[in-house]
Scaffold this motif. Sequence first.
Motif, PDB file in Angstrom:
ATOM      1  N   LEU A  11      -1.308   2.692  13.672  1.00 43.76           N
ATOM      2  CA  LEU A  11      -1.439   3.353  12.372  1.00 43.76           C
ATOM      3  C   LEU A  11      -0.247   3.059  11.462  1.00 43.76           C
ATOM      4  N   LEU A  12       0.959   3.115  12.022  1.00 42.92           N
ATOM      5  CA  LEU A  12       2.150   2.851  11.215  1.00 42.92           C
ATOM      6  C   LEU A  12       2.144   1.421  10.681  1.00 42.92           C
ATOM      7  N   ALA A  13       1.836   0.459  11.533  1.00 45.26           N
ATOM      8  CA  ALA A  13       1.810  -0.935  11.092  1.00 45.26           C
ATOM      9  C   ALA A  13       0.745  -1.156  10.022  1.00 45.26           C
ATOM     10  N   LYS A  14      -0.388  -0.502  10.192  1.00 44.75           N
ATOM     11  CA  LYS A  14      -1.472  -0.633   9.219  1.00 44.75           C
ATOM     12  C   LYS A  14      -1.060  -0.053   7.866  1.00 44.75           C
ATOM     13  N   ARG A  15      -0.392   1.092   7.881  1.00 41.30           N
ATOM     14  CA  ARG A  15       0.046   1.723   6.626  1.00 41.30           C
ATOM     15  C   ARG A  15       1.181   0.933   5.973  1.00 41.30           C
ATOM     16  N   LEU A  16       2.086   0.384   6.791  1.00 46.11           N
ATOM     17  CA  LEU A  16       3.210  -0.373   6.245  1.00 46.11           C
ATOM     18  C   LEU A  16       2.756  -1.672   5.591  1.00 46.11           C
ATOM     19  N   ARG A  17       1.681  -2.270   6.108  1.00 41.27           N
ATOM     20  CA  ARG A  17       1.175  -3.499   5.507  1.00 41.27           C
ATOM     21  C   ARG A  17       0.821  -3.302   4.045  1.00 41.27           C
ATOM     22  N   PHE A  18       0.421  -2.113   3.679  1.00 43.70           N
ATOM     23  CA  PHE A  18       0.103  -1.810   2.280  1.00 43.70           C
ATOM     24  C   PHE A  18       1.305  -1.256   1.527  1.00 43.70           C
ATOM     25  N   HIS A  19       2.000  -0.298   2.099  1.00 44.93           N
ATOM     26  CA  HIS A  19       3.038   0.430   1.377  1.00 44.93           C
ATOM     27  C   HIS A  19       4.328  -0.366   1.193  1.00 44.93           C
ATOM     28  N   LEU A  20       4.680  -1.225   2.106  1.00 42.32           N
ATOM     29  CA  LEU A  20       5.926  -1.976   1.983  1.00 42.32           C
ATOM     30  C   LEU A  20       5.922  -2.927   0.775  1.00 42.32           C
ATOM     31  N   PRO A  21       4.899  -3.750   0.577  1.00 40.65           N
ATOM     32  CA  PRO A  21       4.894  -4.602  -0.621  1.00 40.65           C
ATOM     33  C   PRO A  21       4.823  -3.795  -1.922  1.00 40.65           C
ATOM     34  N   VAL A  22       4.099  -2.689  -1.909  1.00 37.20           N
ATOM     35  CA  VAL A  22       4.011  -1.844  -3.105  1.00 37.20           C
ATOM     36  C   VAL A  22       5.383  -1.255  -3.423  1.00 37.20           C
ATOM     37  N   ALA A  23       6.082  -0.758  -2.430  1.00 39.83           N
ATOM     38  CA  ALA A  23       7.413  -0.186  -2.639  1.00 39.83           C
ATOM     39  C   ALA A  23       8.386  -1.256  -3.126  1.00 39.83           C
ATOM     40  N   PHE A  24       8.306  -2.445  -2.548  1.00 39.08           N
ATOM     41  CA  PHE A  24       9.180  -3.534  -2.975  1.00 39.08           C
ATOM     42  C   PHE A  24       8.908  -3.915  -4.425  1.00 39.08           C
ATOM     43  N   ALA A  25       7.640  -4.024  -4.791  1.00 32.86           N
ATOM     44  CA  ALA A  25       7.276  -4.392  -6.163  1.00 32.86           C
ATOM     45  C   ALA A  25       7.723  -3.322  -7.157  1.00 32.86           C
ATOM     46  N   LEU A  26       7.536  -2.059  -6.813  1.00 28.38           N
ATOM     47  CA  LEU A  26       7.956  -0.984  -7.717  1.00 28.38           C
ATOM     48  C   LEU A  26       9.468  -0.934  -7.886  1.00 28.38           C
ATOM     49  N   SER A  27      10.203  -1.178  -6.803  1.00 28.34           N
ATOM     50  CA  SER A  27      11.662  -1.159  -6.918  1.00 28.34           C
ATOM     51  C   SER A  27      12.156  -2.340  -7.745  1.00 28.34           C
ATOM     52  N   LEU A  28      11.522  -3.487  -7.586  1.00 31.64           N
ATOM     53  CA  LEU A  28      11.884  -4.651  -8.392  1.00 31.64           C
ATOM     54  C   LEU A  28      11.575  -4.408  -9.868  1.00 31.64           C
ATOM     55  N   LEU A  29      10.428  -3.829 -10.144  1.00 30.96           N
ATOM     56  CA  LEU A  29      10.053  -3.505 -11.518  1.00 30.96           C
ATOM     57  C   LEU A  29      11.025  -2.502 -12.137  1.00 30.96           C
ATOM     58  N   THR A  30      11.439  -1.505 -11.365  1.00 32.41           N
ATOM     59  CA  THR A  30      12.395  -0.508 -11.852  1.00 32.41           C
ATOM     60  C   THR A  30      13.750  -1.134 -12.141  1.00 32.41           C
TER      61      THR A  30
END
Length: 76
Positions: A11-30
């Motif tokens: 479950l953790l790996a499945k959730r991280l596959r989505f949330h990690l790139p989103v978090a990275f993109a949002l932090s870069l945008l910020t």
Amino acid sequence: MSLPKPMMRGLLAKRLRFHLPVAFALSLLTAVAFKYGVTEPRKQAYADFYKQYDSVKEFNYMREAGVFESVRPSGE
């Protein structure tokens, strides 16, 4: 009728596959928004201020106002 068991394995790996790139993109945008929204205008404001800033004139103005205790005004 019973509810199916939740899938817990991976479950953790499945959730991280989505949330990690989103978090990275949002932090870069910020970071980019902060650079161009805050730091660049601030650097430009400092550059504009120091283009016309005369430190000797400012020193004489403060000296005449009595800001410095170790420097006497030129009239005394």
